[in-house]
Design an enzyme around this catalytic site. Structure first.
Site, mmCIF file in Angstrom:
data_model
loop_
_atom_site.group_PDB
_atom_site.id
_atom_site.type_symbol
_atom_site.label_atom_id
_atom_site.label_comp_id
_atom_site.label_asym_id
_atom_site.label_seq_id
_atom_site.Cartn_x
_atom_site.Cartn_y
_atom_site.Cartn_z
ATOM 1 N N GLU A 157 0.826 -1.194 0.000
ATOM 2 C CA GLU A 157 0.000 0.000 0.000
ATOM 3 C C GLU A 157 0.865 1.250 0.000
ATOM 4 O O GLU A 157 1.967 1.276 0.533
ATOM 5 C CB GLU A 157 -0.942 0.018 1.202
ATOM 6 C CG GLU A 157 -2.089 -0.951 1.047
ATOM 7 C CD GLU A 157 -3.221 -0.687 2.008
ATOM 8 O OE1 GLU A 157 -4.320 -1.181 1.743
ATOM 9 O OE2 GLU A 157 -3.010 -0.014 3.028
ATOM 10 N N CYS A 171 3.349 8.478 1.162
ATOM 11 C CA CYS A 171 3.843 7.477 2.103
ATOM 12 C C CYS A 171 3.975 6.159 1.346
ATOM 13 O O CYS A 171 3.003 5.655 0.800
ATOM 14 C CB CYS A 171 2.875 7.327 3.275
ATOM 15 S SG CYS A 171 3.393 6.069 4.464
ATOM 16 N N CYS A 174 5.799 -7.003 7.207
ATOM 17 C CA CYS A 174 6.749 -6.380 8.131
ATOM 18 C C CYS A 174 7.160 -7.402 9.186
ATOM 19 O O CYS A 174 6.304 -8.086 9.756
ATOM 20 C CB CYS A 174 6.134 -5.158 8.808
ATOM 21 S SG CYS A 174 7.288 -4.268 9.883
ATOM 22 N N CYS A 199 5.398 -4.860 16.317
ATOM 23 C CA CYS A 199 4.891 -3.808 17.199
ATOM 24 C C CYS A 199 3.443 -4.130 17.582
ATOM 25 O O CYS A 199 2.601 -4.369 16.709
ATOM 26 C CB CYS A 199 4.972 -2.454 16.507
ATOM 27 S SG CYS A 199 6.653 -1.959 16.093
ATOM 28 N N CYS A 219 0.309 -2.048 16.099
ATOM 29 C CA CYS A 219 0.285 -1.794 14.654
ATOM 30 C C CYS A 219 -0.383 -2.953 13.927
ATOM 31 O O CYS A 219 -0.060 -4.120 14.158
ATOM 32 C CB CYS A 219 1.709 -1.592 14.142
ATOM 33 S SG CYS A 219 1.797 -1.218 12.381
ATOM 34 N N GLY A 256 6.627 -2.278 6.200
ATOM 35 C CA GLY A 256 7.996 -2.771 6.258
ATOM 36 C C GLY A 256 8.917 -1.969 7.163
ATOM 37 O O GLY A 256 8.603 -0.870 7.612
ATOM 38 N N GLU A 257 10.072 -2.555 7.432
ATOM 39 C CA GLU A 257 11.159 -1.945 8.203
ATOM 40 C C GLU A 257 12.290 -1.615 7.229
ATOM 41 O O GLU A 257 13.014 -2.500 6.773
ATOM 42 C CB GLU A 257 11.634 -2.909 9.293
ATOM 43 C CG GLU A 257 12.960 -2.561 9.950
ATOM 44 C CD GLU A 257 13.035 -1.138 10.475
ATOM 45 O OE1 GLU A 257 13.845 -0.358 9.927
ATOM 46 O OE2 GLU A 257 12.307 -0.809 11.433
ATOM 47 N N SER A 268 11.554 5.745 8.249
ATOM 48 C CA SER A 268 11.233 5.509 9.650
ATOM 49 C C SER A 268 11.660 4.098 10.025
ATOM 50 O O SER A 268 11.376 3.142 9.305
ATOM 51 C CB SER A 268 9.725 5.678 9.883
ATOM 52 O OG SER A 268 9.390 5.342 11.223
ATOM 53 N N SER A 323 10.964 5.234 15.534
ATOM 54 C CA SER A 323 9.751 4.946 16.304
ATOM 55 C C SER A 323 10.161 4.592 17.730
ATOM 56 O O SER A 323 10.678 3.507 17.976
ATOM 57 C CB SER A 323 8.977 3.787 15.664
ATOM 58 O OG SER A 323 8.472 4.161 14.410
ATOM 59 N N LEU A 324 9.913 5.485 18.651
ATOM 60 C CA LEU A 324 10.318 5.295 20.050
ATOM 61 C C LEU A 324 9.210 4.585 20.833
ATOM 62 O O LEU A 324 9.395 3.485 21.343
ATOM 63 C CB LEU A 324 10.655 6.645 20.679
ATOM 64 C CG LEU A 324 11.135 6.620 22.129
ATOM 65 C CD1 LEU A 324 12.434 5.837 22.252
ATOM 66 C CD2 LEU A 324 11.291 8.052 22.653
ATOM 67 N N ASN A 325 8.084 5.273 21.015
ATOM 68 C CA ASN A 325 6.833 4.684 21.513
ATOM 69 C C ASN A 325 6.863 4.191 22.951
ATOM 70 O O ASN A 325 5.893 3.585 23.422
ATOM 71 C CB ASN A 325 6.394 3.517 20.607
ATOM 72 C CG ASN A 325 6.315 3.932 19.163
ATOM 73 O OD1 ASN A 325 5.824 5.013 18.844
ATOM 74 N ND2 ASN A 325 6.831 3.104 18.269
ATOM 75 N N ASN A 345 -4.233 5.457 16.383
ATOM 76 C CA ASN A 345 -5.339 5.330 15.449
ATOM 77 C C ASN A 345 -5.904 3.922 15.579
ATOM 78 O O ASN A 345 -5.189 2.942 15.362
ATOM 79 C CB ASN A 345 -4.852 5.595 14.025
ATOM 80 C CG ASN A 345 -4.363 7.018 13.851
ATOM 81 O OD1 ASN A 345 -5.050 7.965 14.211
ATOM 82 N ND2 ASN A 345 -3.164 7.180 13.309
ATOM 83 N N CYS A 379 -1.840 6.583 10.424
ATOM 84 C CA CYS A 379 -0.645 5.945 10.977
ATOM 85 C C CYS A 379 -0.997 4.660 11.720
ATOM 86 O O CYS A 379 -1.811 4.660 12.630
ATOM 87 C CB CYS A 379 0.053 6.919 11.917
ATOM 88 S SG CYS A 379 1.560 6.274 12.628
#
Length: 383
Positions: free
Chosen positions: A97, A110, A117, A121, A124, A168-169, A200, A223-225, A299, A341
């Site tokens: 996507e 984006c 991925c 996480c 996600c 993906g990473e 990212s 991405s800390l989170n 989200n 996101c």
């Protein structure tokens, strides 16, 4: 793994100038490779017939032996806020996507770097997919070329941003990401401004140094989170391998350009990582870095066991961090079409009518046998 295309017809998108020169061979003047390179990337030619800088016999030969390598648009979802979410079919019928997000003063694309991925996480949707394969450099670039054509965007404009924050990473596909970035940022190629391309990462620590050693590279967002090692291990299990302290040390050593800041992304989860104490720990963790923080209120999506914090809680968190570090709350885009996101994944929208299209000016759709479709695999995150 590499992409799969019509047998015997190698895609041209993704090849750099030297590779195109090798492909054309010694029988062609050296300048032909430059003309082909500029036609593919700078001019975003829609077909071999459109590359009028090349003689007709060469164009005919290229059309027989090669294809452009653009994806096809399998579905498109339109949001009330102008966001468009695209399901793109690759040459082997796998799908990724990409998202187009218009604003008054800029546009953002984006894009994805992998099919699926591998980073699990917990907040996600794409974590449910797992990894299928890496995207090639050409498949990364082609997303930009296709969406730019669809929306009549000029990649050479200072008003266009491209963020590799989809499926993906990126750092686990670093060679293809770096190659794609070189062509995207090349003034003779796609021509993006280097301040307008960002990747990212969840924090694949050894790869940060590799990326930093590249002379041409995108900006870096992390991405800390979470505000502590224990909390981050629960939310982002990859932390068990790449510890938070080591990640911060790697960020401290990362060679920022004079104009550059690191960006830390922080998804706020109600009652989990959104307290005043969390905000204070984030300040302590990042306070010595040249950086900014983007806050993202979760989200929601099916299968995600977390809730979105109240706006007042988001504002309070932001106020604490902003006292020491530039801190911004990211506005969600495309919530009604699952394009915001963390929402890109195997989600169909029952009350929306998807638009099925093919890219303008390409016949790549003809390469897929009728009825040969893989299940849709959707993106990791978007801004």
């Amino acid at each position: 793994m590499t992409g799969c295309y019509t047998e015997g017809r190698m895609p041209l998108i993704g090849l750099d100038a030297a590779e195109l020169a090798s492909l054309l061979g010694p029988s062609q003047p050296a300048y032909r490779a430059k003309q082909l390179y500029q036609a593919l990337y700078r001019d975003r030619a829609a077909s071999f017939e459109a590359i009028t800088t090349l003689p007709l016999p060469l164009r005919t030969e290229l059309a027989v032996q090669h294809e452009f390598g653009l994806p096809t648009i399998e579905k498109r979802y339109d949001s009330v806020d102008g966001t468009r979410r695209y399901l793109l079919a690759l040459g082997d019928d796998r799908t990724v996507e990409a998202v187009f997000m218009p604003e008054e003063d800029r546009d953002t694309l984006c894009i994805s770097s992998q099919v699926g991925c591998p980073v699990n996480c917990q907040f996600c949707l794409t974590a449910l997919l797992g990894l299928d394969r890496n995207l090639t450099a050409g498949e990364i670039i082609a997303q930009v070329l296709l969406l730019a054509r669809e929306h009549r965007l000029d990649p050479r404009s200072r008003q266009l941003n491209v963020v590799m924050m989809g499926q993906g990473e990126p750092l686990l596909n670093l060679p293809n990401v770096v190659k794609a970035s070189r062509i995207l940022l090349d003034p003779n190629g796609v021509g993006l401004f280097e301040r307008r391309l960002t990747i990212s990462t969840s924090g694949i620590t050894p790869k940060l140094a590799e990326l930093g050693a590249e002379a041409v590279r995108p900006k870096l967002a992390i991405s800390l989170n979470a505000s502590s090692e224990t909390q981050r291990r629960e939310l982002m299990p990859i932390t068990k391998k790449y510890h938070l302290r080591v990640l911060i040390d790697a960020c401290r050593a990362y060679p920022l350009r004079p104009w550059e800041h690191l960006t830390f992304e922080y998804v706020l989860l109600k009652g989990v990582n959104d307290t005043d104490a969390d905000a204070q720990r984030v300040v302590k963790l990042l306070g010595q870095l040249r950086c900014k923080v983007n806050l993202i209120a979760l989200n929601p999506g099916p299968g995600i066991a977390f809730e979105t914090p109240d706006p007042a809680r988001v504002a309070a968190f932001r106020e604490i961090v902003h006292r020491k570090i530039p801190c911004f709350v990211r506005k969600p885009r495309g919530l009604d079409i699952y394009a915001a996101c963390g929402q890109l994944k195997l989600v169909s929208i029952d009350n929306a009518t998807p638009t099925t299209q093919e890219p303008h000016g390409t016949s790549d759709a003809d390469r897929r046998p009728a009825g040969h479709h893989q299940p849709a695999a959707h993106g990791r995150t978007a801004v």
